[in-house]
Design an enzyme around this catalytic site. Sequence first.
Site, PDB file in Angstrom:
ATOM      1  CD  GLN A  98      -3.077  -0.801   0.181  1.00  0.00           C
ATOM      2  OE1 GLN A  98      -3.173   0.287  -0.394  1.00  0.00           O
ATOM      3  NE2 GLN A  98      -3.916  -1.805  -0.048  1.00  0.00           N
TER       4      GLN A  98
ATOM      5  CE1 TYR B 119      -8.479 -10.624  -8.275  1.00  0.00           C
ATOM      6  CE2 TYR B 119     -10.076 -10.737  -6.487  1.00  0.00           C
ATOM      7  CZ  TYR B 119      -9.779 -10.819  -7.836  1.00  0.00           C
ATOM      8  OH  TYR B 119     -10.783 -11.086  -8.739  1.00  0.00           O
TER       9      TYR B 119
ATOM     10  CG  ASP C 268      -7.461  -5.477  -1.710  1.00  0.00           C
ATOM     11  OD1 ASP C 268      -8.033  -4.610  -2.393  1.00  0.00           O
ATOM     12  OD2 ASP C 268      -6.380  -5.278  -1.114  1.00  0.00           O
TER      13      ASP C 268
ATOM     14  CB  CYS D  45      -8.309   0.713  -5.125  1.00  0.00           C
ATOM     15  SG  CYS D  45      -7.940  -0.357  -6.524  1.00  0.00           S
TER      16      CYS D  45
END
Length: 428
Positions: free
Chosen positions: A258, A290, A359, A386
């Site tokens: 991240q 993921y 994710d 995201c």
Amino acid sequence: MSRPGGPLTLEVTAYANGGAGIARSDGRVVFVDGALPGERVRARITDDSRSSYAKAAVEEVLTPSAHRVAPRCPAAAAGAGCCDLAFVEPAYARRLGADALADVLRRIGRFDLDELPPPDVEPLGGASTGWRIRTRLAVGRDGRVGLRGRRSAEIVTEPCVAPVAGLLEQVDGLGARPGTEIVLMAGTDGVRHAGELAAPREGDARGRRRGDAARRRAQRSRGARSAPRELRMLVGDGSVTHRVGDRSWRIPVTGFWQAHRNAPEVYSAAVVDLLAEAGVAGTVHAWDLYGGAGVFSAALIDAGPSRGLDVASVDLVDTDPSALAAAAAVFGADPVTTHRGGVAESLAGLRSPQVVVSDPPRAGAGLSVVDGVAAAGPEAVVHVGCDAASFARDLGRYAVHGYRVRGWRAFDAFPLTHHIEAVAVLTR
């Protein structure tokens, strides 16, 4: 409507997912980069290729919003593709992000937001600058080092305000060769690592991806992100230390982690909290899809018991061999089994779960993965997104299979930009 390059005076009435202001000209929608709701601007048309809408960029703000400020990022002000909302008060930018998320949840996900109000966008920390722990810079043919321009190959040498202190220190003197890129990452231990990536091969240019096949390509690109290009270390040894809770990972400088220094801790806590708030408890087998290096697997195993969740075992699926190797080194004797492969292709071979954490990359999970997860019948799914539109689309697909959102949260994942991260828990 004027053709690309022509000026237009516009009244901006709303904000779109993606960061543009929304205006109308002769009844046609115009998405205006660099404009805020309530502003009157003079804009230049940049894309007039579609009949339903056009794109434009602000040339002059005639009537500014009360929330417009002097740009906080010199690089963005000079045209770099970094902090696209550097001219907006941070708190107001989060309000705009929440509005954009609510809009796509309603339009794309088909959610009744009177029944379950959409989440506010929460900050990930107190500062909107100095948060980014990894970045990539271009080295021009003339040796200049900087970020690439927004939607251009131009190199902008003015500094960006997002990176943590020291990450960009003396980047011009690192010895990277013209035509290459410099990838930089700072570890939790404060050590900076920098490597030179050889110039990309022709045909490696990135483009926008659509559809399930494209989503599979997007996931495979995670695993192949560094493989095709030679890496020469300039600073550090290329293996970066990241710590979350009581665990430490060693991640390649070209690997995924991240970008926001606080994101792994905050997102991990959000996943566990949302499961607890939805009443998910007892002994479970989990899927971490993921899953990368297994940060969410660690959160489930380590923090779950304090919230009544005993994670007996985890199947972690990803395409990136370096991430899976990092996971294997961290978990040791913990009951985590790693699987290298695409998620859609891997689901059939996994033991049925009670809890799933998914994710996916920006393109979203897509029909095949959502349908496959739903067919496995987990008690609860935590879905992370995201990209707001992809997030809404995936949640809407889960709703088709009888899953209902029990709670959701959203975060200012990249301060001074339009990007947000959203997390939702669904149960049947």
